[in-house]
Design an enzyme around this catalytic site. Sequence first.
Site, PDB file in Angstrom:
ATOM      1  N   LEU A  26      88.551   8.671  46.545  1.00 35.73           N
ATOM      2  CA  LEU A  26      89.095   8.749  47.817  1.00 35.73           C
ATOM      3  C   LEU A  26      89.692   7.272  48.284  1.00 35.73           C
ATOM      4  CD1 LEU A  26      86.441  10.896  49.727  1.00 35.73           C
ATOM      5  CD2 LEU A  26      88.395  11.704  48.651  1.00 35.73           C
ATOM      6  N   CYS A  77      84.013  16.314  48.024  1.00 36.68           N
ATOM      7  CA  CYS A  77      84.733  15.438  46.695  1.00 36.68           C
ATOM      8  C   CYS A  77      83.591  15.285  45.868  1.00 36.68           C
ATOM      9  CB  CYS A  77      85.279  14.148  47.584  1.00 36.68           C
ATOM     10  SG  CYS A  77      85.997  13.095  46.337  1.00 36.68           S
TER      11      CYS A  77
END
Length: 267
Positions: A62, A123
């Site tokens: 990320l 994620c």
Amino acid sequence: MELKPPIVIASGIGGMGEYLKLIEPKFIGAYTLKTITFKPKKGNPPPRLIATENYLINSIGLENPGVENFIEQLKSGQYDELFERVKIIFSFAGDNFEEYEQVAEKMAPFQNKFIAFECNLSCPNVHFNPLSDLTTLKRLLSSLRRKLDIFLIAKLGIEGAFVESIAKLVELCGWDGVTLINTIRALHVDGERIIKGGVSGPILKPIALRAVHEVRSKTKLYIIASGGIASEKDAEDFFKVGANAVSVGTILYKDPSIVERIAKNFS
């Protein structure tokens, strides 16, 4: 939400609009920006990408400028041309419960610039997994719904609980849609190196198809299908099992023209 054509550029791989240099906007229903978190993230150290014929493993982590810097970029007009060319979905996440709320509060004044907000709850390259505790997840979904007055999409994976159970909770909390699925935790052995990350690409298609089918049978949520879509046939299969739109990601590295071909078949 109605997307014409029903094709979304996936968060992460799509970056911050870079693929509009290679794809005509008329072939894109919506473009999802890279996930923004509360604090800036440098991402994970290399190697961060492992490519094979059937899958890609990424460990990007990320990487993003953080919500404060992103808002400054918005105010400066850095993305004005992007907003003029295509509908944009804002993607966000946090390292804990409070950071999801803080990003939502920071971005609430800018909602009208976007067609939807996608909350990345899955994620595999960060340590906080909201899908592992349904009680906490329900509290988070309800809190974010109260803070945001926009089409809200939950990006779900298959790790933590049955995806159809999570999707029912998403619907119960007043959200509008889901993206199915995210990458899945995976590992690649390269000589003496062990590389961990999230796997995507063709190998994900049957798993994502099952997820879409199960969620469609249990909810009326808008479903953006994501996972191994690399051809017109792949898109057709996902529409058959209940997807409202398809999200294209990993194949963009290899063949961005697939977006145009899918769009011409399903506009």
